[in-house]
Design a protein around this motif. Structure first.
Motif, PDB file in Angstrom:
ATOM      1  N   THR A  41      -8.561   6.915   8.108  1.00  0.00           N
ATOM      2  CA  THR A  41      -8.526   5.384   7.399  1.00  0.00           C
ATOM      3  C   THR A  41      -7.744   5.425   6.378  1.00  0.00           C
ATOM      4  O   THR A  41      -7.240   6.448   5.451  1.00  0.00           O
ATOM      5  CB  THR A  41      -9.892   5.054   6.789  1.00  0.00           C
ATOM      6  OG1 THR A  41     -10.202   5.871   5.514  1.00  0.00           O
ATOM      7  CG2 THR A  41     -11.124   5.255   7.860  1.00  0.00           C
ATOM      8  N   ARG A  43      -4.884   2.207   3.872  1.00  0.00           N
ATOM      9  CA  ARG A  43      -4.287   0.940   3.975  1.00  0.00           C
ATOM     10  C   ARG A  43      -3.079   1.012   4.930  1.00  0.00           C
ATOM     11  O   ARG A  43      -2.316   1.798   5.071  1.00  0.00           O
ATOM     12  CB  ARG A  43      -3.875   0.424   2.507  1.00  0.00           C
ATOM     13  CG  ARG A  43      -4.931   0.187   1.426  1.00  0.00           C
ATOM     14  CD  ARG A  43      -4.425  -0.192   0.271  1.00  0.00           C
ATOM     15  NE  ARG A  43      -5.788  -0.107  -0.561  1.00  0.00           N
ATOM     16  CZ  ARG A  43      -6.305  -1.260  -1.009  1.00  0.00           C
ATOM     17  NH1 ARG A  43      -6.137  -2.683  -0.527  1.00  0.00           N
ATOM     18  NH2 ARG A  43      -7.279  -1.390  -1.779  1.00  0.00           N
ATOM     19  N   ARG A  84      -6.323  -1.802  13.115  1.00  0.00           N
ATOM     20  CA  ARG A  84      -6.344  -2.140  11.603  1.00  0.00           C
ATOM     21  C   ARG A  84      -7.574  -3.552  11.568  1.00  0.00           C
ATOM     22  O   ARG A  84      -7.373  -4.377  12.555  1.00  0.00           O
ATOM     23  CB  ARG A  84      -5.066  -2.446  11.198  1.00  0.00           C
ATOM     24  CG  ARG A  84      -4.542  -3.718  11.394  1.00  0.00           C
ATOM     25  CD  ARG A  84      -2.970  -3.958  11.011  1.00  0.00           C
ATOM     26  NE  ARG A  84      -2.787  -4.525   9.624  1.00  0.00           N
ATOM     27  CZ  ARG A  84      -2.494  -6.118   9.622  1.00  0.00           C
ATOM     28  NH1 ARG A  84      -2.230  -6.586  10.788  1.00  0.00           N
ATOM     29  NH2 ARG A  84      -2.370  -6.634   8.579  1.00  0.00           N
ATOM     30  N   LEU A  85      -7.820  -3.677  10.462  1.00  0.00           N
ATOM     31  CA  LEU A  85      -8.736  -4.912  10.193  1.00  0.00           C
ATOM     32  C   LEU A  85      -7.786  -6.036   9.837  1.00  0.00           C
ATOM     33  O   LEU A  85      -6.751  -5.898   9.050  1.00  0.00           O
ATOM     34  CB  LEU A  85      -9.602  -4.563   8.933  1.00  0.00           C
ATOM     35  CG  LEU A  85     -10.622  -3.768   9.138  1.00  0.00           C
ATOM     36  CD1 LEU A  85     -11.774  -3.543   7.920  1.00  0.00           C
ATOM     37  CD2 LEU A  85     -11.485  -4.129  10.325  1.00  0.00           C
ATOM     38  N   GLU A  86      -7.795  -7.183  10.496  1.00  0.00           N
ATOM     39  CA  GLU A  86      -6.935  -8.315  10.045  1.00  0.00           C
ATOM     40  C   GLU A  86      -7.471  -8.946   8.531  1.00  0.00           C
ATOM     41  O   GLU A  86      -8.808  -8.746   8.347  1.00  0.00           O
ATOM     42  CB  GLU A  86      -7.173  -9.445  10.940  1.00  0.00           C
ATOM     43  CG  GLU A  86      -6.587  -9.097  12.422  1.00  0.00           C
ATOM     44  CD  GLU A  86      -5.145  -9.084  12.467  1.00  0.00           C
ATOM     45  OE1 GLU A  86      -4.495  -9.875  11.701  1.00  0.00           O
ATOM     46  OE2 GLU A  86      -4.712  -8.299  13.169  1.00  0.00           O
ATOM     47  N   LEU A  88      -8.744 -11.530   5.984  1.00  0.00           N
ATOM     48  CA  LEU A  88      -9.937 -12.667   6.008  1.00  0.00           C
ATOM     49  C   LEU A  88      -8.952 -13.948   6.186  1.00  0.00           C
ATOM     50  O   LEU A  88      -8.053 -14.128   5.647  1.00  0.00           O
ATOM     51  CB  LEU A  88     -10.692 -12.498   4.901  1.00  0.00           C
ATOM     52  CG  LEU A  88     -11.590 -11.208   4.724  1.00  0.00           C
ATOM     53  CD1 LEU A  88     -12.152 -11.465   3.343  1.00  0.00           C
ATOM     54  CD2 LEU A  88     -12.824 -11.371   5.647  1.00  0.00           C
ATOM     55  N   GLN A  92     -13.215 -17.614   6.454  1.00  0.00           N
ATOM     56  CA  GLN A  92     -13.905 -16.625   6.178  1.00  0.00           C
ATOM     57  C   GLN A  92     -14.086 -16.285   4.330  1.00  0.00           C
ATOM     58  O   GLN A  92     -15.197 -16.119   4.103  1.00  0.00           O
ATOM     59  CB  GLN A  92     -13.525 -15.240   6.574  1.00  0.00           C
ATOM     60  CG  GLN A  92     -13.703 -15.077   8.299  1.00  0.00           C
ATOM     61  CD  GLN A  92     -13.113 -14.079   8.699  1.00  0.00           C
ATOM     62  OE1 GLN A  92     -11.631 -13.638   8.366  1.00  0.00           O
ATOM     63  NE2 GLN A  92     -13.512 -13.570   9.697  1.00  0.00           N
ATOM     64  N   GLN A 122      -7.674 -11.026   1.012  1.00  0.00           N
ATOM     65  CA  GLN A 122      -7.615 -10.303   2.227  1.00  0.00           C
ATOM     66  C   GLN A 122      -8.534  -9.340   2.884  1.00  0.00           C
ATOM     67  O   GLN A 122      -8.880  -9.418   3.716  1.00  0.00           O
ATOM     68  CB  GLN A 122      -6.188  -9.822   2.439  1.00  0.00           C
ATOM     69  CG  GLN A 122      -5.041 -10.946   2.364  1.00  0.00           C
ATOM     70  CD  GLN A 122      -3.770 -10.253   2.540  1.00  0.00           C
ATOM     71  OE1 GLN A 122      -3.584  -8.985   2.420  1.00  0.00           O
ATOM     72  NE2 GLN A 122      -2.730 -11.178   2.696  1.00  0.00           N
ATOM     73  N   ARG A 123      -8.993  -8.816   1.765  1.00  0.00           N
ATOM     74  CA  ARG A 123     -10.077  -7.596   1.954  1.00  0.00           C
ATOM     75  C   ARG A 123     -11.206  -8.175   1.252  1.00  0.00           C
ATOM     76  O   ARG A 123     -11.337  -8.351   0.018  1.00  0.00           O
ATOM     77  CB  ARG A 123      -9.612  -6.167   1.519  1.00  0.00           C
ATOM     78  CG  ARG A 123      -8.270  -5.705   2.455  1.00  0.00           C
ATOM     79  CD  ARG A 123      -7.695  -4.545   1.871  1.00  0.00           C
ATOM     80  NE  ARG A 123      -7.197  -4.535   0.798  1.00  0.00           N
ATOM     81  CZ  ARG A 123      -5.745  -4.999   0.353  1.00  0.00           C
ATOM     82  NH1 ARG A 123      -5.102  -5.355   1.275  1.00  0.00           N
ATOM     83  NH2 ARG A 123      -5.574  -4.985  -0.848  1.00  0.00           N
TER      84      ARG A 123
END
Length: 182
Positions: A41, A43, A84-86, A88, A92, A122-123
């Motif tokens: 994991t 960034r 990867r996480l998109e 927010l 959201q 964003q996170r």
């Protein structure tokens, strides 16, 4: 299963430290590689798709039977799944802010836009800190103010566990400043 968490932090001192760390892990896992699954994991900005993927492909090769079962030849390159996480979305962020107790979400969203603070939404952890800043002060603040408040909040968290750290708030702040300067 092996979790290598926050690989981006392995590059804080030197960009070569990631390679050194991955090489050490590969040596330790060499006898168990056939039955090992590795999850890394970090960034997205810290991941170097070409060089990091090539390095991992060399150090963590697929076992021969996996290569045959997958139908890929040895020349096909490493078989890794990169996800990867998109960030927010605005909706959201609004739901998150409302769930954290911000009654008037629209002024909060407008303040984010005016302050060009979208990167802090964003996170979830960054957004949680932004919501905390807004809840305490009723404004978004500059990037410097947001970062200072984040550090201060984290120092306070550690002081709540002072019995485990045996460190005064002043000494903790001094350590954080030295680390930031480095």
């Amino acid at each position: 299963w092996v979790l290598l968490d926050s690989i981006d932090e392995s590059r804080l001192r030197s960009s070569l430290d990631f390679e050194g760390a991955v090489r050490r892990v590969a040596v330790k896992l060499s006898k168990a590689m056939k039955r090992t699954h590795i999850l890394m994991t970090g960034r997205p900005s810290a991941w170097r798709p070409r060089t990091d993927l090539d390095l991992c492909g060399r150090l963590f090769p697929l076992p021969e039977e996996e290569v045959k079962r997958s139908g890929q030849g040895h020349d096909a390159g490493p078989v890794f799944q990169v996800v990867r996480l998109e960030p927010l979305s605005s909706s959201q962020v609004e739901v998150f802010a409302a769930a954290r107790g911000i009654g008037a979400v629209r002024p909060f969203m407008e303040a984010i836009e005016r302050a060009d603070a979208g990167s802090f939404t964003q996170r979830p952890q960054d957004l949680d800190e932004l919501v905390g800043f807004w809840s305490e002060r009723g404004l978004i603040g500059s990037r410097g103010e947001l970062m200072t408040a984040s550090v201060q909040r984290r120092l306070q968290d550690s002081q709540d566990r002072a019995h485990a750290y045996h460190m005064t708030p002043a000494r903790a702040r001094e350590g954080v400043e030295k680390l930031a300067a480095a």
